[in-house]
Design a protein around this motif. Structure first.
Motif, PDB file in Angstrom:
ATOM      1  N   ILE A 188     116.686  12.262 -43.706  1.00 50.84           N
ATOM      2  CA  ILE A 188     115.492  13.079 -44.117  1.00 50.84           C
ATOM      3  C   ILE A 188     114.719  12.651 -45.219  1.00 50.84           C
ATOM      4  CG2 ILE A 188     115.208  15.423 -45.073  1.00 50.84           C
ATOM      5  CD1 ILE A 188     117.624  16.815 -43.739  1.00 50.84           C
ATOM      6  N   ASP A 189     113.396  12.510 -44.888  1.00 52.14           N
ATOM      7  CA  ASP A 189     112.556  11.947 -45.800  1.00 52.14           C
ATOM      8  C   ASP A 189     111.233  12.665 -45.840  1.00 52.14           C
ATOM      9  OD1 ASP A 189     111.132  10.476 -47.751  1.00 52.14           O
ATOM     10  OD2 ASP A 189     111.399   8.681 -46.651  1.00 52.14           O
ATOM     11  N   LEU A 190     111.086  14.002 -46.392  1.00 51.15           N
ATOM     12  CA  LEU A 190     110.068  14.681 -46.185  1.00 51.15           C
ATOM     13  C   LEU A 190     109.141  14.754 -47.541  1.00 51.15           C
ATOM     14  CD1 LEU A 190     111.882  17.711 -44.317  1.00 51.15           C
ATOM     15  CD2 LEU A 190     110.412  15.736 -43.338  1.00 51.15           C
ATOM     16  N   ARG A 191     108.015  14.893 -47.450  1.00 54.87           N
ATOM     17  CA  ARG A 191     107.140  14.743 -48.768  1.00 54.87           C
ATOM     18  C   ARG A 191     106.004  15.899 -48.405  1.00 54.87           C
ATOM     19  NH1 ARG A 191     106.805   8.312 -50.095  1.00 54.87           N
ATOM     20  NH2 ARG A 191     109.054   8.084 -49.729  1.00 54.87           N
ATOM     21  N   VAL A 192     105.652  16.600 -49.412  1.00 50.77           N
ATOM     22  CA  VAL A 192     104.685  17.518 -49.611  1.00 50.77           C
ATOM     23  C   VAL A 192     103.659  16.758 -50.744  1.00 50.77           C
ATOM     24  CG1 VAL A 192     103.727  19.871 -50.104  1.00 50.77           C
ATOM     25  CG2 VAL A 192     105.672  19.558 -48.651  1.00 50.77           C
ATOM     26  N   ASP A 193     102.511  16.139 -50.533  1.00 58.85           N
ATOM     27  CA  ASP A 193     101.811  15.438 -51.537  1.00 58.85           C
ATOM     28  C   ASP A 193     101.007  16.242 -52.215  1.00 58.85           C
ATOM     29  OD1 ASP A 193     103.192  13.267 -50.833  1.00 58.85           O
ATOM     30  OD2 ASP A 193     101.720  12.363 -49.576  1.00 58.85           O
ATOM     31  N   ASP A 194     100.236  17.169 -51.798  1.00 63.70           N
ATOM     32  CA  ASP A 194      99.358  18.308 -52.656  1.00 63.70           C
ATOM     33  C   ASP A 194      99.193  19.434 -51.721  1.00 63.70           C
ATOM     34  OD1 ASP A 194      97.555  18.748 -54.390  1.00 63.70           O
ATOM     35  OD2 ASP A 194      95.720  17.814 -53.109  1.00 63.70           O
ATOM     36  N   HIS A 195      99.848  20.497 -52.339  1.00 61.47           N
ATOM     37  CA  HIS A 195      99.940  21.675 -51.825  1.00 61.47           C
ATOM     38  C   HIS A 195      99.949  22.972 -52.756  1.00 61.47           C
ATOM     39  CE1 HIS A 195     100.988  25.066 -48.779  1.00 61.47           C
ATOM     40  NE2 HIS A 195     100.734  24.136 -47.840  1.00 61.47           N
ATOM     41  N   PRO A 196      99.308  24.018 -52.529  1.00 61.02           N
ATOM     42  CA  PRO A 196      99.592  25.209 -53.378  1.00 61.02           C
ATOM     43  C   PRO A 196     100.903  25.738 -53.434  1.00 61.02           C
ATOM     44  CG  PRO A 196      98.065  25.849 -51.636  1.00 61.02           C
ATOM     45  CD  PRO A 196      98.166  24.253 -51.575  1.00 61.02           C
ATOM     46  N   GLU A 197     101.378  25.641 -52.567  1.00 62.79           N
ATOM     47  CA  GLU A 197     102.824  26.054 -52.452  1.00 62.79           C
ATOM     48  C   GLU A 197     103.677  24.988 -51.838  1.00 62.79           C
ATOM     49  OE1 GLU A 197     103.645  28.771 -53.749  1.00 62.79           O
ATOM     50  OE2 GLU A 197     102.148  29.834 -54.017  1.00 62.79           O
ATOM     51  N   PRO A 198     104.046  23.880 -52.626  1.00 63.03           N
ATOM     52  CA  PRO A 198     104.790  22.752 -51.999  1.00 63.03           C
ATOM     53  C   PRO A 198     106.217  23.157 -51.359  1.00 63.03           C
ATOM     54  CG  PRO A 198     104.485  22.752 -54.391  1.00 63.03           C
ATOM     55  CD  PRO A 198     103.833  23.705 -54.031  1.00 63.03           C
ATOM     56  N   LEU A 199     106.866  23.869 -52.229  1.00 61.70           N
ATOM     57  CA  LEU A 199     108.196  24.161 -51.866  1.00 61.70           C
ATOM     58  C   LEU A 199     108.164  25.193 -50.549  1.00 61.70           C
ATOM     59  CD1 LEU A 199     110.287  24.883 -55.182  1.00 61.70           C
ATOM     60  CD2 LEU A 199     109.937  22.969 -53.888  1.00 61.70           C
ATOM     61  N   ALA A 200     107.612  25.991 -50.444  1.00 61.95           N
ATOM     62  CA  ALA A 200     107.120  26.845 -49.178  1.00 61.95           C
ATOM     63  C   ALA A 200     106.913  25.767 -47.862  1.00 61.95           C
ATOM     64  CB  ALA A 200     106.249  27.922 -49.170  1.00 61.95           C
TER      65      ALA A 200
ATOM     66  N   HIS B 166     111.800  19.601 -39.052  1.00 60.59           N
ATOM     67  CA  HIS B 166     112.592  18.259 -38.766  1.00 60.59           C
ATOM     68  C   HIS B 166     113.745  18.691 -37.961  1.00 60.59           C
ATOM     69  CE1 HIS B 166     115.575  15.436 -40.042  1.00 60.59           C
ATOM     70  NE2 HIS B 166     114.424  14.567 -40.103  1.00 60.59           N
ATOM     71  N   ARG B 167     114.604  19.836 -38.280  1.00 61.00           N
ATOM     72  CA  ARG B 167     115.568  20.292 -37.591  1.00 61.00           C
ATOM     73  C   ARG B 167     115.494  20.420 -36.277  1.00 61.00           C
ATOM     74  NH1 ARG B 167     120.263  19.292 -40.722  1.00 61.00           N
ATOM     75  NH2 ARG B 167     120.371  20.821 -42.587  1.00 61.00           N
ATOM     76  N   LEU B 168     114.104  21.015 -35.836  1.00 62.49           N
ATOM     77  CA  LEU B 168     113.839  21.492 -34.610  1.00 62.49           C
ATOM     78  C   LEU B 168     113.661  19.743 -33.621  1.00 62.49           C
ATOM     79  CD1 LEU B 168     112.852  23.265 -32.235  1.00 62.49           C
ATOM     80  CD2 LEU B 168     110.684  23.012 -33.185  1.00 62.49           C
ATOM     81  N   LEU B 169     113.018  19.040 -34.215  1.00 63.28           N
ATOM     82  CA  LEU B 169     112.382  17.840 -33.496  1.00 63.28           C
ATOM     83  C   LEU B 169     113.675  16.882 -33.414  1.00 63.28           C
ATOM     84  CD1 LEU B 169     108.981  17.258 -34.944  1.00 63.28           C
ATOM     85  CD2 LEU B 169     109.616  18.322 -32.545  1.00 63.28           C
ATOM     86  N   PHE B 170     114.560  16.654 -34.431  1.00 67.74           N
ATOM     87  CA  PHE B 170     115.428  15.572 -34.598  1.00 67.74           C
ATOM     88  C   PHE B 170     116.710  16.028 -34.343  1.00 67.74           C
ATOM     89  CE2 PHE B 170     111.730  14.255 -36.880  1.00 67.74           C
ATOM     90  CZ  PHE B 170     111.205  13.122 -36.106  1.00 67.74           C
ATOM     91  N   GLU B 171     117.342  17.122 -34.302  1.00 65.64           N
ATOM     92  CA  GLU B 171     118.672  17.445 -34.200  1.00 65.64           C
ATOM     93  C   GLU B 171     118.859  17.821 -32.630  1.00 65.64           C
ATOM     94  OE1 GLU B 171     119.841  20.661 -36.544  1.00 65.64           O
ATOM     95  OE2 GLU B 171     120.152  19.285 -38.507  1.00 65.64           O
ATOM     96  N   SER B 172     120.137  17.317 -32.284  1.00 67.82           N
ATOM     97  CA  SER B 172     120.567  17.618 -30.910  1.00 67.82           C
ATOM     98  C   SER B 172     121.074  19.091 -31.147  1.00 67.82           C
ATOM     99  CB  SER B 172     121.791  16.833 -30.463  1.00 67.82           C
ATOM    100  OG  SER B 172     121.184  15.572 -30.120  1.00 67.82           O
ATOM    101  N   PRO B 173     120.792  20.022 -29.907  1.00 64.53           N
ATOM    102  CA  PRO B 173     121.140  21.456 -29.713  1.00 64.53           C
ATOM    103  C   PRO B 173     122.611  21.480 -29.578  1.00 64.53           C
ATOM    104  CG  PRO B 173     119.949  20.822 -27.737  1.00 64.53           C
ATOM    105  CD  PRO B 173     120.026  19.875 -28.704  1.00 64.53           C
TER     106      PRO B 173
END
Length: 288
Positions: free
Chosen positions: A186-198, A207-214
């Motif tokens: 997991i290497d996720l970045r929000v570089d410039d956003h009014p609500e970065p944590l959201a 990320h969970r949807l795209l990269f995890e096996s069900p």
């Protein structure tokens, strides 16, 4: 430049995974603060950040140095150490938080079992206290979500007193990265956003949807197959009728759609689909 921020470095006692979560009123904080290496340690460097602390500290930990030994090495090699702040956790769970005497107030840190929380230019000590208390308490959450929840608690307690701009989440585990070829899963970045944590929370869910096996799948119901055939026809992937039977032509068209949506980790063929994939496609293409 001051990287005024709050961060958490931690080790997951169940898996041995290591992570850094960070938020700041600073552009692209994820490009400066977090460093981690599986089976070695994790480091967050901030407040007139010295990015060399990341590679140097991890190299020292890999050689067997203790967190205190890493601090002493930084003290010998960095004449501006008193302007710096960093947190560190080793693969053994040993943690250290350092705040130089010249960091802008409020600045400080809290160390707990397997983690270190720290920040500078904060609303007050309650920010790091909330971060530490939340991480220690939320043991039922998966490790990445636990890190993120701690950041959210720090934000709710006042966060960076200048405001908010960016956030990042880095988690490493041996062989858990893309294709099993490296450790950064997991290497996720929000570089410039009014609500970065959201936004970081949204990215983690994606990320969970795209990269995890069900974990579980179920057969598509006839009405779902008919809807899906209509979607595939509208996209030009399926030339047949919407008859509700998951035949070979439907499967081939569905595989093409899965490829378009980058969902190959969740579906490789057949009439069975996991709920997360199905929910995503229904939301994306208008289930009716």
């Amino acid at each position: 430049m001051v990287v005024a921020t709050f961060s958490l470095v931690a080790r997951d006692p169940e898996t041995g995974d290591l992570g850094v979560a960070v938020a700041s009123k600073f552009l692209a904080v994820g490009a400066v603060v977090p460093f981690a290496r599986a089976q070695v340690g994790a480091i967050a460097t901030q407040s007139y950040a010295n990015p060399r602390f990341g590679s140097q500290g991890l190299a020292l930990l890999a050689e067997g140095a203790s967190p205190e030994g890493v601090l002493e090495a930084f003290r010998r090699t960095d004449p501006d150490l008193e302007r710096r702040q960093f947190g560190l956790v080793s693969a053994r769970g040993e943690a250290l938080s350092f705040t130089g005497a010249l960091c802008h107030p409020w600045a400080g840190g809290v160390v707990g079992e397997g983690f270190a929380a720290q920040g500078n230019l904060l609303a007050g000590p309650e920010v790091v206290e909330a971060m530490a208390e939340t991480f220690a308490r939320e043991k039922a959450l998966p490790f990445p979500e636990r890190l993120l929840r701690a950041l959210e608690a720090a934000e709710a307690a006042g966060g960076d007193r200048r405001g908010r701009q960016s956030a990042a989440l880095l988690v490493v585990g041996e062989g858990k990265g893309y294709g099993g070829l490296w450790d950064r899963y997991i290497d996720l970045r929000v570089d410039d956003h009014p609500e970065p944590l959201a936004e970081l929370s949204r990215l983690l869910s994606l990320h969970r949807l795209l990269f995890e096996s069900p974990k579980a799948k179920r057969p598509l119901r006839p009405e779902e197959v008919r809807w899906l055939q209509g979607v595939l026809w509208g996209l030009g992937l399926y030339p047949g009728e919407a008859h509700g039977v998951f035949d070979r032509a439907t499967e081939e068209a569905f595989l093409a759609l899965i490829g378009m949506e980058n969902l190959e980790e969740r579906y490789q063929g057949g009439p069975e689909v996991d709920e997360a994939t199905l929910d995503y496609l229904k939301g994306r293409y208008g289930w009716s």
